[in-house]
Design a protein around this motif. Structure first.
Motif, PDB file in Angstrom:
ATOM      1  N   LYS A 229       2.416   2.221   2.397  1.00 29.32           N
ATOM      2  CA  LYS A 229       2.460   0.989   1.612  1.00 29.32           C
ATOM      3  C   LYS A 229       3.205  -0.128   2.337  1.00 29.32           C
ATOM      4  O   LYS A 229       2.895  -1.304   2.150  1.00 29.32           O
ATOM      5  CB  LYS A 229       3.130   1.251   0.255  1.00 29.32           C
ATOM      6  CG  LYS A 229       2.205   1.847  -0.799  1.00 29.32           C
ATOM      7  CD  LYS A 229       2.944   2.096  -2.108  1.00 29.32           C
ATOM      8  CE  LYS A 229       3.405   0.808  -2.758  1.00 29.32           C
ATOM      9  NZ  LYS A 229       4.088   1.056  -4.050  1.00 29.32           N
ATOM     10  N   LYS A 233       1.758  -3.783   2.957  1.00 29.34           N
ATOM     11  CA  LYS A 233       2.502  -4.996   2.612  1.00 29.34           C
ATOM     12  C   LYS A 233       2.582  -5.933   3.813  1.00 29.34           C
ATOM     13  O   LYS A 233       2.412  -7.157   3.679  1.00 29.34           O
ATOM     14  CB  LYS A 233       3.907  -4.626   2.134  1.00 29.34           C
ATOM     15  CG  LYS A 233       4.736  -5.800   1.621  1.00 29.34           C
ATOM     16  CD  LYS A 233       6.066  -5.316   1.068  1.00 29.34           C
ATOM     17  CE  LYS A 233       6.882  -6.483   0.500  1.00 29.34           C
ATOM     18  NZ  LYS A 233       8.184  -6.015  -0.060  1.00 29.34           N
ATOM     19  N   LEU A 257       0.139  -9.260  -2.654  1.00 31.33           N
ATOM     20  CA  LEU A 257       1.418  -9.077  -1.954  1.00 31.33           C
ATOM     21  C   LEU A 257       2.572  -8.995  -2.949  1.00 31.33           C
ATOM     22  O   LEU A 257       3.481  -8.164  -2.796  1.00 31.33           O
ATOM     23  CB  LEU A 257       1.611 -10.251  -0.993  1.00 31.33           C
ATOM     24  CG  LEU A 257       2.881 -10.285  -0.136  1.00 31.33           C
ATOM     25  CD1 LEU A 257       3.010  -9.043   0.708  1.00 31.33           C
ATOM     26  CD2 LEU A 257       2.881 -11.535   0.729  1.00 31.33           C
ATOM     27  N   ILE A 260       2.602  -5.429  -4.827  1.00 29.25           N
ATOM     28  CA  ILE A 260       2.673  -4.143  -4.123  1.00 29.25           C
ATOM     29  C   ILE A 260       4.091  -3.571  -4.214  1.00 29.25           C
ATOM     30  O   ILE A 260       5.065  -4.301  -4.196  1.00 29.25           O
ATOM     31  CB  ILE A 260       2.216  -4.272  -2.669  1.00 29.25           C
ATOM     32  CG1 ILE A 260       2.029  -2.890  -2.046  1.00 29.25           C
ATOM     33  CG2 ILE A 260       3.179  -5.104  -1.832  1.00 29.25           C
ATOM     34  CD1 ILE A 260       1.323  -2.892  -0.708  1.00 29.25           C
TER      35      ILE A 260
END
Length: 260
Positions: A229, A233, A257, A260
């Motif tokens: 992740k 990002k 964005l 997340i």
């Protein structure tokens, strides 16, 4: 793919004037046309000889994979143009699990071929390059997000770097080809996979964990979901920033964005 430089069929070399010139409606950069169903014509706003050599080299390296071939090149209105072989099929509107498996396997096989290969393009996706982009944008919020990300990007080999859904085609639910290697450069293989995740694994503005896990498994990615992740990002931040500084629509990526 899309159209930002308008041209007429009369500007093309005579050998291509027998085809219908059809503008593409997808994408966010450069101008793309179909020459009937035979070829793809891409008209670049800015494209150097080194970038052309790099793309031609990479497509040659990947010639046995599902990629376009370069057929011809010339100038129109001082803009560099490339004619590619056509890839038949359609870009996806709905992402299914089997699509994720296929694109992950394609990228895994591409990385096996491109590992330790050297691109003549400058590295676009490095932390220093992204930081400079953000500083020049004067966007405080993007800088805060950048400072919140701890990531160690590697130079694994040549990456595609732009594997959004509109750079792939499927026919009868099978991957028929991948194109647009104009941004291909040396970079981190996990980042390359993360670009797919940020484009293919979201439901509106929220990351679909199940889809990400399917992508990771098909690629044989040996890191945790939470660690991956971070790469997603970073990829979102890169493309949000790129679109922001080039006055393109960045809001959808920015919302992803933030969530997340």
């Amino acid at each position: 793919m899309a159209v930002y430089i308008d041209i007429d069929i009369q500007y093309l070399p005579k050998s291509y004037q027998k085809y219908n010139l059809i503008a593409s409606k997808d994408g966010v950069s450069d101008s793309v046309f179909f020459l009937s169903s035979k070829y793809i014509l891409k008209v670049f706003k800015s494209y150097t000889k080194e970038e052309y050599k790099n793309e031609k080299y990479l497509l040659e390296v990947l010639k046995n994979s599902k990629v376009s071939n370069i057929i011809d090149s010339f100038y129109i209105k001082n803009n560099f143009c490339i004619v590619y072989s056509q890839i038949y099929g359609l870009s996806l509107k709905q992402i299914q699990n089997n699509h994720l498996v296929q694109i992950a396997i394609f990228l895994k096989n591409m990385h096996k071929i491109s590992k330790n290969k050297i691109s003549s393009n400058k590295q676009l996706f490095t932390k220093n390059n992204l930081k400079n982009m953000i500083i020049n944008s004067n966007n405080v919020e993007l800088l805060k997000i950048y400072n919140s990300i701890t990531i160690n990007l590697q130079n694994d080999g040549i990456i595609h770097g732009d594997l959004f859904t509109d750079n792939c085609k499927f026919k009868n639910n099978k991957l028929s080809g991948v194109y647009d290697f104009s941004q291909a450069c040396n970079g981190d293989f996990i980042f390359d996979l993360a670009v797919i995740a940020m484009s293919w694994c979201y439901e509106k503005h929220y990351l679909n964990k199940q889809k990400v896990l399917i992508l990771m498994k098909a690629y044989d990615l040996d890191i945790s979901y939470n660690k991956f992740k971070i790469y997603i990002k970073y990829a979102l931040l890169y493309y949000t920033t790129s679109r922001y500084i080039h006055n393109r629509d960045y809001k959808e990526l920015y919302l992803k964005l933030l969530n997340i």
